[in-house]
Design an enzyme around this catalytic site. Structure first.
Site, PDB file in Angstrom:
ATOM      1  N   GLU A 159      -2.592  -8.936   3.392  1.00 57.92           N
ATOM      2  CA  GLU A 159      -2.928  -9.330   4.769  1.00 57.92           C
ATOM      3  C   GLU A 159      -4.428  -9.244   5.047  1.00 57.92           C
ATOM      4  O   GLU A 159      -4.895  -9.709   6.072  1.00 57.92           O
ATOM      5  CB  GLU A 159      -2.121  -8.484   5.762  1.00 57.92           C
ATOM      6  N   HIS A 189      -3.860  -5.058  -0.221  1.00 54.30           N
ATOM      7  CA  HIS A 189      -3.474  -5.549   1.104  1.00 54.30           C
ATOM      8  C   HIS A 189      -3.546  -7.074   1.132  1.00 54.30           C
ATOM      9  O   HIS A 189      -4.626  -7.622   1.399  1.00 54.30           O
ATOM     10  CB  HIS A 189      -4.411  -4.964   2.166  1.00 54.30           C
ATOM     11  N   CYS A 221       0.831  -1.216   0.000  1.00 57.93           N
ATOM     12  CA  CYS A 221       0.000   0.000   0.000  1.00 57.93           C
ATOM     13  C   CYS A 221       0.861   1.260   0.000  1.00 57.93           C
ATOM     14  O   CYS A 221       1.552   1.523  -0.972  1.00 57.93           O
ATOM     15  CB  CYS A 221      -1.003  -0.040   1.158  1.00 57.93           C
TER      16      CYS A 221
END
Lengths: 252, 198
Positions: free
Chosen positions: B180, B178, B77
């Site tokens: 994650e 992202h 990001c």
């Protein structure tokens, strides 16, 4: 391809347990918000919303601990709401691992809270939930879970929320909520046309068709539902395959 | 395996820590030069604003340090954007690892809402970071600025226009999305990064 329309199960949490019962999937602990969230995530939910409906101070601590466990175990974004009154509440929940916070009555009482949150943590963190009801004079916003009517009209307030920097609006039509007869698509479409931020539809899901309608007629960016998922009336994988066949861009 | 996460003034680092823990890794969050240089993998994640994060990196001499790292590095990001040459956000000179400039989304029509937020698809996948993935797999994005398609692009996503969803140059990898927060697909990408042969 384009940005997918999102399907968002909403979980009400009281004293660390989900409130609405479930006869859904084979969970070891049906009341455990983390296990339930995990199951939804595995089924293809795009995001989760956890609402703290506990009134007590001790309950807040339990909820924050739960947010930490959700963040540790679940790998999709989640929003938390309920009882957020000041910046310190937001900070506590984000530090625990929440991706976004949802504010409702606190924003109506103190609109500047929206600016404070977005200035400190960015627009994407701030979801403003609006409960509104259609009267003879038009749509009006309500406080305290729909118990107190305000003088603010839905569309003016939504515009202000957007101008103050909120990242998304979560709109619940009180007339449609719980009736299972579809979302308030006319109002939703107007919100979507007037605002430059995503709109999440809430209140009224009863059948698969209602999701399709809110994405097409209501121009909603996301649809939130609770009981139809919790009671297994609609399964998320089935819903998403059906929506895809209807030409809606969903993540499968 | 020792995995270090660059400690700086960007937000939302804990979701990356959680994602690594789910893969059985205990990452070290640090701004210690020796620890960062010694780690087997370095992650440079976060959400934030280009100007203030870049100022922080310079003040803490992390700018040169990151550029000189030799092990696989993954920017996420704002991390990806800071690894580029310049960002339109606060007119900021960045690290210059990727020879390309970061620009702001300009909506063409009302439906083009900014930030680009939600699940979108990956296309034109290249390289080991995406081993086992398929074209049109979905990942999660939240951003208002983007990296145009350029020779370092190893995945694209289409929102308003096709842009770089991921970049790679030598040992430097970066994703705009992202991983994650991208469910099992994201987990696979993080695992691929950890499994890269050096």
């Amino acid at each position: 391809m384009a940005l997918a329309k999102r399907i968002i199960p909403c979980l009400d949490v009281k004293n660390g347990q989900t409130v609405k019962g479930t006869n859904f999937v084979n969970l070891r602990q049906a009341g455990d918000p983390v296990e339930l969230g995990k199951a939804y995530s595995e089924q293809g939910a795009d995001e989760l919303v956890y609402l703290d409906i506990t009134a007590s101070h001790e309950g807040r601590k339990t909820f924050t601990d739960m947010v930490g466990r959700v963040a540790a175990e679940i790998s999709i974004p989640f929003t938390v709401g309920g009882g957020i009154n000041e910046l310190a509440d937001v900070e506590r929940l984000l530090n625990a691992g929440a991706d976004k916070v949802s504010i409702n009555s606190a924003a109506l009482r103190n609109p500047n809270l929206i600016n404070e949150i977005t200035n400190h943590f960015g627009s994407q963190v701030c979801v403003v939930a609006i409960d509104a009801k259609e009267t003879e004079e038009g749509w009006y916003c309500f406080l305290n879970g729909g118990r107190i009517k305000t003088e603010r009209t839905l569309f003016d307030w939504a515009k202000e929320v957007c101008d103050r920097g909120a990242g998304e609006i979560l709109f619940t039509s009180m007339d449609h909520d719980g009736v299972k007869n579809g979302y308030a698509n006319q109002a939703l479409a107007r919100l979507s046309e007037e605002l430059t931020i995503p709109v999440i539809a809430s209140g009224g899901a009863g059948r698969k068709e209602h999701f399709c309608d809110t994405f097409v007629e209501g121009k909603s960016d996301a649809a939130l539902a609770a009981s139809v998922f919790h009671f297994g009336e609609i399964s998320i994988p089935e819903l998403k395959f059906w929506l895809k066949n209807e030409g809606i861009n969903v993540r499968i | 395996m020792e995995v270090a996460i660059v400690k700086y003034n960007a937000g939302n680092i804990c979701s990356v820590i959680n994602a690594l823990k789910r893969l059985g890794i205990e990452p070290i969050l640090t701004d210690e030069p020796d620890v960062l240089r010694r780690a087997d993998r370095v992650l440079f994640p976060g959400q934030g604003e280009a100007g203030s994060t870049m100022t922080y990196l310079r003040e803490h001499q992390l700018d040169r340090l990151i550029k000189d790292l030799k092990q696989p590095v993954l920017g996420i990001c704002i991390g990806q954007q800071l690894m580029c040459r310049h960002s339109e956000e606060s007119d900021t000179d960045c690290l210059g690892i990727f020879d390309v400039d970061v620009v702001k989304f300009r909506p063409h029509k009302h439906e083009d809402k900014v930030p680009h937020m939600g699940w979108n698809t990956l296309n034109n996948l290249k390289g080991d970071l995406f081993k086992g993935l398929q074209e049109n797999d979905f990942v999660y994005f939240v951003h208002s600025f983007y990296v145009p398609v350029n020779p370092h692009t190893v995945a694209t996503t289409d929102y308003i226009l096709p842009f770089s969803a991921a970049l790679q140059r030598d040992n430097f990898y970066a994703t705009q999305f992202h991983p994650e927060k991208s469910g099992s697909i994201g987990e696979k990408i993080i695992k691929n990064f950890l499994d890269l042969t050096v």
